[in-house]
Write a protein that holds these residues in place. Sequence first.
Motif, PDB file in Angstrom:
ATOM      1  N   THR A  91       2.375  12.895   8.761  1.00 35.57           N
ATOM      2  CA  THR A  91       1.006  12.335   9.338  1.00 35.57           C
ATOM      3  C   THR A  91      -0.097  12.936   8.452  1.00 35.57           C
ATOM      4  OG1 THR A  91       2.029  11.826  11.591  1.00 35.57           O
ATOM      5  CG2 THR A  91      -0.454  11.842  11.056  1.00 35.57           C
ATOM      6  N   GLU A  92       0.233  14.467   8.167  1.00 36.58           N
ATOM      7  CA  GLU A  92      -1.154  15.036   7.638  1.00 36.58           C
ATOM      8  C   GLU A  92      -1.327  14.752   6.046  1.00 36.58           C
ATOM      9  OE1 GLU A  92      -0.094  18.978   8.504  1.00 36.58           O
ATOM     10  OE2 GLU A  92      -0.972  18.892  10.600  1.00 36.58           O
ATOM     11  N   THR A  93       0.026  14.721   5.315  1.00 38.87           N
ATOM     12  CA  THR A  93      -0.143  14.260   3.995  1.00 38.87           C
ATOM     13  C   THR A  93      -0.288  12.955   3.612  1.00 38.87           C
ATOM     14  OG1 THR A  93       2.384  14.191   3.963  1.00 38.87           O
ATOM     15  CG2 THR A  93       1.401  16.152   3.409  1.00 38.87           C
ATOM     16  N   ASN A  94       0.032  11.985   4.634  1.00 34.09           N
ATOM     17  CA  ASN A  94      -0.063  10.679   4.401  1.00 34.09           C
ATOM     18  C   ASN A  94       0.452  10.108   2.980  1.00 34.09           C
ATOM     19  OD1 ASN A  94      -0.743   8.019   4.675  1.00 34.09           O
ATOM     20  ND2 ASN A  94      -3.085   8.379   4.762  1.00 34.09           N
ATOM     21  N   PRO A  95       1.619  10.171   2.504  1.00 35.41           N
ATOM     22  CA  PRO A  95       1.926   9.938   1.234  1.00 35.41           C
ATOM     23  C   PRO A  95       2.007   8.442   0.859  1.00 35.41           C
ATOM     24  CG  PRO A  95       3.917  10.037   2.615  1.00 35.41           C
ATOM     25  CD  PRO A  95       2.765  10.258   3.575  1.00 35.41           C
ATOM     26  N   PHE A  96       1.529   7.351   1.938  1.00 41.70           N
ATOM     27  CA  PHE A  96       1.594   6.053   1.674  1.00 41.70           C
ATOM     28  C   PHE A  96       0.908   5.321   0.718  1.00 41.70           C
ATOM     29  CE2 PHE A  96       3.292   7.035   6.074  1.00 41.70           C
ATOM     30  CZ  PHE A  96       4.542   6.555   5.884  1.00 41.70           C
TER      31      PHE A  96
ATOM     32  N   ILE B 102      10.472   2.405   8.354  1.00 41.08           N
ATOM     33  CA  ILE B 102       9.651   3.707   8.951  1.00 41.08           C
ATOM     34  C   ILE B 102       8.775   3.475  10.135  1.00 41.08           C
ATOM     35  CG2 ILE B 102       7.794   5.023   8.320  1.00 41.08           C
ATOM     36  CD1 ILE B 102       8.812   4.989   5.182  1.00 41.08           C
ATOM     37  N   MET B 103       8.216   2.162  10.058  1.00 45.73           N
ATOM     38  CA  MET B 103       7.211   1.646  11.237  1.00 45.73           C
ATOM     39  C   MET B 103       8.033   1.425  12.377  1.00 45.73           C
ATOM     40  SD  MET B 103       4.162  -0.443   9.565  1.00 45.73           S
ATOM     41  CE  MET B 103       5.186  -1.818   8.676  1.00 45.73           C
ATOM     42  N   ARG B 104       9.162   0.894  12.409  1.00 50.75           N
ATOM     43  CA  ARG B 104      10.192   0.602  13.333  1.00 50.75           C
ATOM     44  C   ARG B 104      10.558   1.816  14.287  1.00 50.75           C
ATOM     45  NH1 ARG B 104      14.820  -1.727  13.802  1.00 50.75           N
ATOM     46  NH2 ARG B 104      15.277  -1.357  11.300  1.00 50.75           N
ATOM     47  N   HIS B 105      10.984   2.898  13.332  1.00 48.67           N
ATOM     48  CA  HIS B 105      11.611   3.979  14.063  1.00 48.67           C
ATOM     49  C   HIS B 105      10.293   4.993  14.266  1.00 48.67           C
ATOM     50  CE1 HIS B 105      15.661   2.510  13.538  1.00 48.67           C
ATOM     51  NE2 HIS B 105      15.274   2.650  12.122  1.00 48.67           N
ATOM     52  N   ASN B 106       9.209   4.841  13.983  1.00 57.97           N
ATOM     53  CA  ASN B 106       8.151   5.712  13.998  1.00 57.97           C
ATOM     54  C   ASN B 106       6.974   4.947  14.294  1.00 57.97           C
ATOM     55  OD1 ASN B 106       9.690   8.215  13.158  1.00 57.97           O
ATOM     56  ND2 ASN B 106       9.920   7.095  11.415  1.00 57.97           N
ATOM     57  N   PRO B 107       6.738   4.279  15.467  1.00 58.82           N
ATOM     58  CA  PRO B 107       5.552   3.379  15.744  1.00 58.82           C
ATOM     59  C   PRO B 107       4.267   4.203  15.476  1.00 58.82           C
ATOM     60  CG  PRO B 107       7.265   3.418  17.371  1.00 58.82           C
ATOM     61  CD  PRO B 107       7.656   4.467  16.546  1.00 58.82           C
ATOM     62  N   SER B 108       4.094   5.577  15.503  1.00 59.08           N
ATOM     63  CA  SER B 108       3.026   6.141  15.310  1.00 59.08           C
ATOM     64  C   SER B 108       2.359   6.276  14.244  1.00 59.08           C
ATOM     65  CB  SER B 108       2.998   8.019  15.940  1.00 59.08           C
ATOM     66  OG  SER B 108       4.163   8.356  15.147  1.00 59.08           O
ATOM     67  N   LEU B 109       3.259   6.099  12.920  1.00 61.26           N
ATOM     68  CA  LEU B 109       3.065   5.848  11.546  1.00 61.26           C
ATOM     69  C   LEU B 109       2.543   4.353  11.192  1.00 61.26           C
ATOM     70  CD1 LEU B 109       5.783   7.780   9.822  1.00 61.26           C
ATOM     71  CD2 LEU B 109       3.481   8.710  10.307  1.00 61.26           C
ATOM     72  N   ARG B 110       2.777   3.477  12.147  1.00 60.95           N
ATOM     73  CA  ARG B 110       2.153   2.003  11.797  1.00 60.95           C
ATOM     74  C   ARG B 110       1.074   1.874  11.338  1.00 60.95           C
ATOM     75  NH1 ARG B 110       3.537  -1.032  16.749  1.00 60.95           N
ATOM     76  NH2 ARG B 110       5.550  -1.460  15.673  1.00 60.95           N
ATOM     77  N   ASN B 111      -0.065   2.413  12.031  1.00 60.34           N
ATOM     78  CA  ASN B 111      -1.422   2.370  11.752  1.00 60.34           C
ATOM     79  C   ASN B 111      -1.741   2.842  10.176  1.00 60.34           C
ATOM     80  OD1 ASN B 111      -4.103   1.260  12.610  1.00 60.34           O
ATOM     81  ND2 ASN B 111      -4.645   3.409  12.389  1.00 60.34           N
ATOM     82  N   ILE B 112      -1.318   4.156   9.811  1.00 57.07           N
ATOM     83  CA  ILE B 112      -1.570   4.569   8.629  1.00 57.07           C
ATOM     84  C   ILE B 112      -0.974   3.749   7.358  1.00 57.07           C
ATOM     85  CG2 ILE B 112      -2.185   6.807   9.331  1.00 57.07           C
ATOM     86  CD1 ILE B 112       0.488   7.865   8.376  1.00 57.07           C
ATOM     87  N   VAL B 113       0.216   3.165   7.764  1.00 54.12           N
ATOM     88  CA  VAL B 113       0.983   2.481   6.747  1.00 54.12           C
ATOM     89  C   VAL B 113       0.372   1.297   6.581  1.00 54.12           C
ATOM     90  CG1 VAL B 113       3.097   1.126   6.290  1.00 54.12           C
ATOM     91  CG2 VAL B 113       3.315   3.449   7.327  1.00 54.12           C
ATOM     92  N   LEU B 114      -0.207   0.576   7.654  1.00 54.92           N
ATOM     93  CA  LEU B 114      -0.871  -0.598   7.254  1.00 54.92           C
ATOM     94  C   LEU B 114      -2.217  -0.607   6.834  1.00 54.92           C
ATOM     95  CD1 LEU B 114       0.160  -2.512  10.865  1.00 54.92           C
ATOM     96  CD2 LEU B 114       0.846  -3.126   8.726  1.00 54.92           C
ATOM     97  N   ILE B 115      -3.079   0.443   7.107  1.00 53.03           N
ATOM     98  CA  ILE B 115      -4.118   0.885   6.544  1.00 53.03           C
ATOM     99  C   ILE B 115      -4.010   0.805   4.867  1.00 53.03           C
ATOM    100  CG2 ILE B 115      -6.082   2.346   6.030  1.00 53.03           C
ATOM    101  CD1 ILE B 115      -5.998   2.896   9.113  1.00 53.03           C
ATOM    102  N   ALA B 116      -2.931   1.581   4.414  1.00 58.28           N
ATOM    103  CA  ALA B 116      -2.433   1.720   3.120  1.00 58.28           C
ATOM    104  C   ALA B 116      -2.200   0.583   2.633  1.00 58.28           C
ATOM    105  CB  ALA B 116      -1.363   2.751   2.856  1.00 58.28           C
ATOM    106  N   ILE B 117      -1.321  -0.418   3.089  1.00 59.52           N
ATOM    107  CA  ILE B 117      -1.262  -1.757   2.443  1.00 59.52           C
ATOM    108  C   ILE B 117      -2.505  -2.338   2.344  1.00 59.52           C
ATOM    109  CG2 ILE B 117      -0.232  -4.117   3.051  1.00 59.52           C
ATOM    110  CD1 ILE B 117       2.024  -2.490   4.375  1.00 59.52           C
ATOM    111  N   ILE B 118      -3.459  -2.535   3.372  1.00 65.51           N
ATOM    112  CA  ILE B 118      -4.616  -3.100   3.322  1.00 65.51           C
ATOM    113  C   ILE B 118      -5.560  -2.605   2.142  1.00 65.51           C
ATOM    114  CG2 ILE B 118      -6.852  -3.274   4.366  1.00 65.51           C
ATOM    115  CD1 ILE B 118      -4.750  -5.062   5.602  1.00 65.51           C
ATOM    116  N   GLN B 119      -5.635  -1.407   1.874  1.00 65.82           N
ATOM    117  CA  GLN B 119      -6.076  -0.575   0.628  1.00 65.82           C
ATOM    118  C   GLN B 119      -5.626  -1.300  -0.553  1.00 65.82           C
ATOM    119  OE1 GLN B 119      -5.667   3.647   1.360  1.00 65.82           O
ATOM    120  NE2 GLN B 119      -7.203   3.717   2.588  1.00 65.82           N
ATOM    121  N   VAL B 120      -4.354  -1.464  -0.854  1.00 66.42           N
ATOM    122  CA  VAL B 120      -3.788  -2.206  -1.968  1.00 66.42           C
ATOM    123  C   VAL B 120      -4.121  -3.393  -2.098  1.00 66.42           C
ATOM    124  CG1 VAL B 120      -1.856  -2.600  -3.105  1.00 66.42           C
ATOM    125  CG2 VAL B 120      -1.863  -0.484  -2.042  1.00 66.42           C
TER     126      VAL B 120
END
Length: 592
Positions: free
Chosen positions: A23-28, A63-81
């Motif tokens: 969460t802190e490093t946010n590699p997505f 990742i998002m299915r098993h770790n719902p708390s990461l879903r938001n930062i993953v989707l934001i990374a996709i939106i940025q792309v």
Amino acid sequence: LIMAIPNVISALSLTESGMKVVTETNPFPTLLSVFCSPKYAMPNSRCLLNEMSAIVGTGIDEIMRHNPSLRNIVLIAIIQVMKRIVFIGKNLTTLEDARDFGIAAPSSSQEASMHVPDLEVARTHLMQYGYNITQLIEQILHNEDHIPHFIEVGGFDLLLDLALWSTMPGGRQVVAHISCLSSPSISNVTHSSTSSTLSAAVKTIATHHDPQKLIKLLAAALESRILHLNICIKALRNDRISDDAEKFMCDGLTERIPCVPLHDIQESEGNSTLIHNLSTLFRSIISVDWLVNSLATVVKAACQRSNDAGVGLGRSEREWKKEISSKSFENLINQLSLLHRSALAEVCKVRTEPDYDQRELVRNRRSTQQLVYKIRIVCQEGAIVRNGIDIDDCENVGNLEMGEIVEAYDRCINSSGVLRYQTRRGWVSEQTRGHGRDQIAEILDLRTRTGSIPFLATSVINKNLKRIECGIPDLRSTCASIMSRLHGSQVNLFSSLERFMVSGIRASSLRDRSQNQSNSINSHVQSLTRILSTNLKKDFEFIPKCGSLEGAGIDTTSKVSSDAAICMYYGNIFNLFHACLYEEKRERRFFN
């Protein structure tokens, strides 16, 4: 290595401390930036070919299915792309227009051009960026739990922007590509793999999300594109017709378009303006066509959900049905119907001109004029090169990779109905065979050949082959073919709305029988019935005329309201009317 990274991140996230680090490093953002980097795109690298983005998308879904708390930062990374790809597409289209038509680019695009040494290579990169991100999104949207969050962060709006800015070239190229299509009325005009995946994503979202919001977003996008299309039409007509709402939107559109093919257009400032106006018009029509088909997809998916739910109206269902019968939706249907009938009348006028058949006859003869076609391979799997025009009876002599640009010196249609181009190395197809007809090659430009052709091409081109000639149509006929696409999308839309009305009537009948009541048909069904019947009535009352152009400086000597044009027009209107009466289900037909 890239395909293994999501698994590593997923393993790290299994523990609380690992989750904190991720969460802190946010590699997505860094991981996903690979999919819009020229370093990893063709022709610079092959590492992202072979469904690599889909594999990574599957890992990110895990990742998002098993770790719902990461879903938001993953989707934001996709939106940025996605935003990055849309930004690149807008700038690239502006730069292509500036290169081909001498239009001054905005300062932001000029700064971007400093990092774009070759626009053709940049367009190849953009094609793969769009393909990569849509393949990744498709895997994520397979899990319906991600869809509401994807919509919430603006993903659906960006899907519509991707369809506009990542699937079509700009500049002169779009006119050249459409002019060289074997059938511009029905062929895949855009980069078909990306466009098909975007359409599939819209359908997936519509199947699992609130239809009301999707319909509003699509309606807003359509209103914007119709406004832009109207501006393009006025530019091509040179503002010769007033802004009267009762005027036919496309009336007189083709009057100033010459009946000569693109390669015979002389270089001049006036002709450059003409080609620029045609380029923007074609892109606008194609985007409206795609959005209308997407709206029809959403309505059909919503109707299917309602049918599966059975008797009874939930709050969500009531809201989207109110949206369908709203005044704003009625205005949208009225605009689309006006665009459709006026475009259809213009198409019928062009295709029944006295010299149209003669132009087509000349085009389909073996021409003495030798052309050079500049071709880019757009299929992700590349193109197979064969030593003849017949695919099954000829040998494979090589391959062309995705993004590779070559020249072709001849073209024809083989016995299978596939358009083939002859390069120095052999023959390649325009599209794949079969139901999908995915694009394999697109035309960047065509010109008259002045020098001799390569030796290998000469050795094949002079053989007596079984072939069907396929010349280049004139620009007026090409414009009519693109405008005719609006009829197909209009039929699709009316067919989906007909399904909505029928399901509403059947649902009302079921409720009445279950409650022993004889209530009237729901108001939203009545409203939509009125909207469609009103526009169909206007379609039947409409007769193509040229009288409205008299006094506007336009030649009206050709009899626009000829019997042939009227018959062709009403034949298509009856086709639209048929879509509102019959529901086709494979081999069965139901009368509504």
